[in-house]
Motif scaffolding. Structure first.
Motif, PDB file in Angstrom:
ATOM      1  N   ASN A 169       3.905  -1.858  -3.829  1.00  0.00           N
ATOM      2  CA  ASN A 169       2.591  -1.938  -3.190  1.00  0.00           C
ATOM      3  C   ASN A 169       2.559  -0.980  -2.006  1.00  0.00           C
ATOM      4  OD1 ASN A 169       1.248  -3.935  -4.765  1.00  0.00           O
ATOM      5  ND2 ASN A 169       2.705  -5.418  -3.940  1.00  0.00           N
ATOM      6  N   PRO A 170       1.383  -0.432  -1.686  1.00  0.00           N
ATOM      7  CA  PRO A 170       1.344   0.471  -0.529  1.00  0.00           C
ATOM      8  C   PRO A 170       1.664  -0.286   0.765  1.00  0.00           C
ATOM      9  CG  PRO A 170      -0.875   0.068  -1.406  1.00  0.00           C
ATOM     10  CD  PRO A 170       0.085  -0.580  -2.341  1.00  0.00           C
ATOM     11  N   THR A 171       2.319   0.416   1.667  1.00  0.00           N
ATOM     12  CA  THR A 171       2.607  -0.182   2.977  1.00  0.00           C
ATOM     13  C   THR A 171       1.341  -0.141   3.814  1.00  0.00           C
ATOM     14  OG1 THR A 171       3.157   1.962   3.901  1.00  0.00           O
ATOM     15  CG2 THR A 171       4.973   0.732   2.881  1.00  0.00           C
ATOM     16  N   ALA A 172       1.378  -0.871   4.963  1.00  0.00           N
ATOM     17  CA  ALA A 172       0.219  -0.867   5.870  1.00  0.00           C
ATOM     18  C   ALA A 172      -0.066   0.563   6.319  1.00  0.00           C
ATOM     19  CB  ALA A 172       0.495  -1.767   7.068  1.00  0.00           C
ATOM     20  N   GLU A 173       1.002   1.331   6.566  1.00  0.00           N
ATOM     21  CA  GLU A 173       0.797   2.719   7.023  1.00  0.00           C
ATOM     22  C   GLU A 173       0.156   3.569   5.927  1.00  0.00           C
ATOM     23  OE1 GLU A 173       3.955   4.728   8.977  1.00  0.00           O
ATOM     24  OE2 GLU A 173       4.308   3.092  10.404  1.00  0.00           O
ATOM     25  N   GLU A 174       0.560   3.326   4.684  1.00  0.00           N
ATOM     26  CA  GLU A 174      -0.074   4.085   3.581  1.00  0.00           C
ATOM     27  C   GLU A 174      -1.540   3.679   3.428  1.00  0.00           C
ATOM     28  OE1 GLU A 174       3.895   5.018   0.889  1.00  0.00           O
ATOM     29  OE2 GLU A 174       2.803   3.137   0.594  1.00  0.00           O
TER      30      GLU A 174
END
Ligand code: GLY
Ligand code: MN
Ligand code: MN
Length: 463
Positions: free
Chosen positions: A77-82
């Motif tokens: 899953n994408p990270t918060a930064e992504e």
């Protein structure tokens, strides 16, 4: 997406037909255009879509471990930064649930998982990769030199997937028909709105907008050109003039990835000229004759040859060719004007499964593809079955370079009236293409009917 039962069922049939081993399916990643973060529109691998329904998430893999009866989706899953850049994304677990995967693992575990299975002696199956990034990744994951990836592909896997994907189910036909209807809307717009003074790209851009508004995208780069004699000549800044013949070959892909692919040829001005009408009607007759011949059991190669004969007969009537039509086709003389194949399979790809190899998709161990000019571009030759979806797209293409070369070589002189053909070196090209499904007794054209006779096209262009 279809229901999860569809995807589970497809994977289950695949497992049964291979019997044992570990099957590895790489999804596609993003593809950079001119610097890393400037990407082309994302396009998921079609086999990946077929077995998972996941069209929009890059950098996934899934494996089917037949021996352990395990199916695992690998991804992150994408990270918060992504998500600073992308916004919220549906979690992978949700996709896994919708396509019936019991296990999701991080992509970082993929390499370890595959090596441990290989160490246990498991036989690995993979499809021939077609993108450089996939080739490099697979080569590393499987510890196979890049140069050996192609030869060590799994032919058993290819054959099993072709056997599944070539037969379209009722729920797939609904999706394909939707893509074809958007495709027909693109063509209707082109025929209604093209005017002398417009550039090819001005119209092509509007057609692309229709495809995108349909929820997907174009299924291949739009061919819209007054130079239809060049088979895949894309739209350019050329300005259309009264008297030009416009060949438009375009298609939409719907939100689930299913494709449409149609062609119409129409005058840039109000009316076809008499000679444009003559050539158009030869192509249309070949098109209609080919469609009437479609049914389960007939070889598409024979339908291609039948259409070629009709093209030659029409050209003999117009005094561009001479002699016996059967002999002309046997000698390959028709390829001076019809240099490609009559059609191809269509589904999740415009040229369905072409990445798996035409020898497996369009031919059989008994029926090999010819290497002769013309026939070598016939992507489908084998016997048709009920539920195949394919295109029928004969054409006449007056390619000045080929005409000059064949004349200089003294080829086909028994069948071609080169002096008469000389005047056609600026004619252009005509193609008429429809998408069809093979039924129990014949075929059905997919999508809403679209103007096809010269009269119907002129009526649509009534300005
Ligand atoms: N649009 C490419 C083809 O008709 O095959
Ligand atoms: Mn086409
Ligand atoms: Mn086509």
């Amino acid at each position: 997406m279809f229901s999860k039962d569809t995807y589970k069922q497809r994977r289950s049939v695949l497992k049964k037909s291979l019997g044992s081993g570990l099957i590895i399916f790489p999804g596609n990643g993003e593809s950079s255009m001119n610097y890393k973060d400037n990407w082309y529109a994302f396009k998921q691998d079609s086999t990946f879509i077929y077995f998972t329904g996941i069209t929009q998430i890059p950098d996934l893999y899934f494996v089917i471990n037949i021996d352990d009866n395990d199916e695992i989706l690998f991804g992150d899953n994408p990270t918060a930064e992504e998500m600073v850049w992308t916004g919220a994304k549906e979690p992978l677990e949700s996709f896994a649930q919708k396509s019936g995967f019991s296990t999701v693992k991080s992509k970082s575990e993929l390499s370890k998982y595959i090596s441990s299975q290989i160490k246990k002696g498991q036989n690995v199956h993979y499809l021939p990769p077609y993108r450089a990034a996939q080739k490099i990744e697979l080569s590393q994951l499987l510890n196979i030199p890049l140069g050996e990836l192609e030869t060590r592909k799994s032919v058993a896997l290819i054959r099993a997937i072709v056997a599944l994907r070539e037969l379209k189910t009722p729920e797939e036909l609904i999706e394909i028909e939707q893509a074809v209807n958007t495709t027909a809307a693109m063509h209707k717009f082109a025929m209604q709105h093209t005017r002398p003074g417009m550039s090819e790209m001005e119209i092509a851009g509007k057609l692309q907008a229709i495809a995108i508004a349909g929820g997907g995208n174009t299924s291949f780069p739009i061919i819209l050109t007054k130079d239809g004699q060049y088979l895949h000549n894309h739209a350019s800044t050329t300005i259309l003039k009264d008297g030009d013949l416009v060949l438009c070959d375009c298609g939409a892909e719907n939100v689930m990835g299913y494709a449409g692919d149609m062609t119409r040829t129409f005058p840039a001005g109000k009316r076809f000229s008499p000679v444009q009408k003559d050539i158009y009607n030869v192509v249309l007759h070949a098109h209609n004759t080919a469609i009437a011949a479609l049914k389960p059991g007939i070889k598409f190669l024979d339908v291609h040859l039948l259409a070629s004969k009709k093209l030659v007969e029409g050209l003999i009537d117009l005094k561009l060719m001479k002699g016996n039509a059967d002999d002309a086709v046997a000698a390959g003389a028709h390829t001076l004007f019809f240099q490609c194949g009559l059609g191809h399979m269509m589904g999740l790809d415009t040229h369905d499964m072409e990445n798996l190899g035409e020898e497996y998709v369009g031919y059989t161990p008994e029926l090999k593809k010819s290497t002769a000019f013309g026939l070598k571009s016939l992507r489908l030759g084998k016997e048709l079955k009920k539920d195949f979806v394919l295109t029928v797209e004969p054409g006449l293409y007056f390619n000045p370079f080929l005409i000059d070369e064949r004349r200089a070589q003294g080829m086909y002189t028994d069948f071609v009236n080169y002096d008469a053909v000389e005047k056609f070196k600026t004619f252009g090209g005509v193609r008429v293409e429809e998408d069809l499904v093979i039924t129990a007794t014949g075929s059905t054209i997919l999508g809403e009917p679209l103007a096809k006779t010269t009269e119907a096209i002129e009526n649509l262009r009534n300005f």
